[in-house]
Design a protein around this motif. Structure first.
Motif, PDB file in Angstrom:
ATOM      1  N   ARG A  75       2.475   2.424   1.519  1.00 43.81           N
ATOM      2  CA  ARG A  75       2.953   1.075   1.199  1.00 43.81           C
ATOM      3  C   ARG A  75       1.854   0.048   1.423  1.00 43.81           C
ATOM      4  N   ARG A  76       1.172   0.164   2.598  1.00 43.99           N
ATOM      5  CA  ARG A  76       0.085  -0.780   2.886  1.00 43.99           C
ATOM      6  C   ARG A  76      -1.026  -0.651   1.844  1.00 43.99           C
ATOM      7  N   ALA A  77      -1.349   0.593   1.485  1.00 45.60           N
ATOM      8  CA  ALA A  77      -2.406   0.814   0.493  1.00 45.60           C
ATOM      9  C   ALA A  77      -2.003   0.210  -0.853  1.00 45.60           C
ATOM     10  N   LEU A  78      -0.747   0.407  -1.260  1.00 48.47           N
ATOM     11  CA  LEU A  78      -0.281  -0.163  -2.522  1.00 48.47           C
ATOM     12  C   LEU A  78      -0.271  -1.688  -2.476  1.00 48.47           C
ATOM     13  N   PHE A  79       0.133  -2.241  -1.338  1.00 52.80           N
ATOM     14  CA  PHE A  79       0.145  -3.693  -1.192  1.00 52.80           C
ATOM     15  C   PHE A  79      -1.277  -4.244  -1.288  1.00 52.80           C
ATOM     16  N   GLN A  80      -2.217  -3.562  -0.600  1.00 52.94           N
ATOM     17  CA  GLN A  80      -3.624  -3.983  -0.657  1.00 52.94           C
ATOM     18  C   GLN A  80      -4.158  -3.851  -2.075  1.00 52.94           C
ATOM     19  N   GLU A  81      -3.779  -2.772  -2.750  1.00 52.49           N
ATOM     20  CA  GLU A  81      -4.226  -2.580  -4.133  1.00 52.49           C
ATOM     21  C   GLU A  81      -3.682  -3.695  -5.026  1.00 52.49           C
ATOM     22  N   ARG A  82      -2.440  -4.098  -4.786  1.00 54.28           N
ATOM     23  CA  ARG A  82      -1.853  -5.186  -5.567  1.00 54.28           C
ATOM     24  C   ARG A  82      -2.605  -6.498  -5.334  1.00 54.28           C
ATOM     25  N   ILE A  83      -2.939  -6.748  -4.053  1.00 52.01           N
ATOM     26  CA  ILE A  83      -3.719  -7.951  -3.726  1.00 52.01           C
ATOM     27  C   ILE A  83      -5.071  -7.891  -4.424  1.00 52.01           C
ATOM     28  N   ASP A  84      -5.738  -6.740  -4.337  1.00 52.98           N
ATOM     29  CA  ASP A  84      -7.055  -6.581  -4.976  1.00 52.98           C
ATOM     30  C   ASP A  84      -6.955  -6.775  -6.488  1.00 52.98           C
ATOM     31  N   ASN A  85      -5.917  -6.201  -7.090  1.00 47.22           N
ATOM     32  CA  ASN A  85      -5.741  -6.338  -8.542  1.00 47.22           C
ATOM     33  C   ASN A  85      -5.474  -7.792  -8.923  1.00 47.22           C
ATOM     34  N   THR A  86      -4.689  -8.489  -8.090  1.00 50.14           N
ATOM     35  CA  THR A  86      -4.408  -9.905  -8.357  1.00 50.14           C
ATOM     36  C   THR A  86      -5.707 -10.713  -8.304  1.00 50.14           C
ATOM     37  N   ARG A  87      -6.531 -10.463  -7.293  1.00 53.39           N
ATOM     38  CA  ARG A  87      -7.830 -11.161  -7.179  1.00 53.39           C
ATOM     39  C   ARG A  87      -8.712 -10.831  -8.384  1.00 53.39           C
ATOM     40  N   ARG A  88      -8.755  -9.549  -8.724  1.00 55.71           N
ATOM     41  CA  ARG A  88      -9.574  -9.127  -9.859  1.00 55.71           C
ATOM     42  C   ARG A  88      -9.133  -9.852 -11.133  1.00 55.71           C
ATOM     43  N   CYS A  89      -7.811  -9.948 -11.316  1.00 59.22           N
ATOM     44  CA  CYS A  89      -7.283 -10.649 -12.490  1.00 59.22           C
ATOM     45  C   CYS A  89      -7.678 -12.125 -12.460  1.00 59.22           C
ATOM     46  N   GLU A  90      -7.603 -12.739 -11.276  1.00 62.28           N
ATOM     47  CA  GLU A  90      -7.993 -14.151 -11.152  1.00 62.28           C
ATOM     48  C   GLU A  90      -9.469 -14.328 -11.499  1.00 62.28           C
ATOM     49  N   TYR A  91     -10.328 -13.424 -10.977  1.00 61.91           N
ATOM     50  CA  TYR A  91     -11.763 -13.507 -11.287  1.00 61.91           C
ATOM     51  C   TYR A  91     -11.990 -13.333 -12.783  1.00 61.91           C
TER      52      TYR A  91
END
Length: 119
Positions: A75-91
């Protein structure tokens, strides 16, 4: 003689009665002993079963805890991946916006140059 015979019969009956009482006492003692032996065997077996159940429960608890830990890590890994993907999308959106601005400026320049060339 008759009295002596009755006395002998009474003595024999008393001996037979005593023997019967003794036999009955032996049977009762054996039954009581067997009962307590069986009770003890059942107690030992029950205690063994309780210990096995407790051990099984402890193993299940450990398995549940291990699975819970694994699930929480995922769950933590998926949550972190979601955060990373959100940042990547913003960039990427920022990059896209910058490219769009640059493209708009170049289009404007091209339009001005084209108009100057035609004039």
């Amino acid at each position: 003689v008759k009295y002596a015979r009755e006395k002998i019969i009474n003595v024999n009956l008393r001996i037979e009665l005593d023997n019967t009482c003794n036999e009955l006492a032996r049977v009762r003692l054996k039954m009581t002993t067997d009962y307590f032996v069986q009770q003890n065997e059942l107690r030992v077996e029950t205690n063994g079963n309780i210990m096995l159940l407790q051990e099984t429960n402890e193993n299940h608890d450990l398995q549940i805890n291990n699975l819970s830990e694994i699930l929480n890590k995922k769950r933590r890994a998926l949550f972190q991946e979601r955060i990373d993907n959100t940042r990547r999308c913003e960039y990427q959106q920022n990059d896209l916006n910058l490219l769009q601005e640059s493209n708009d400026k170049l289009s404007t320049k091209l339009q001005v140059t084209k108009e100057q060339h035609e004039a």
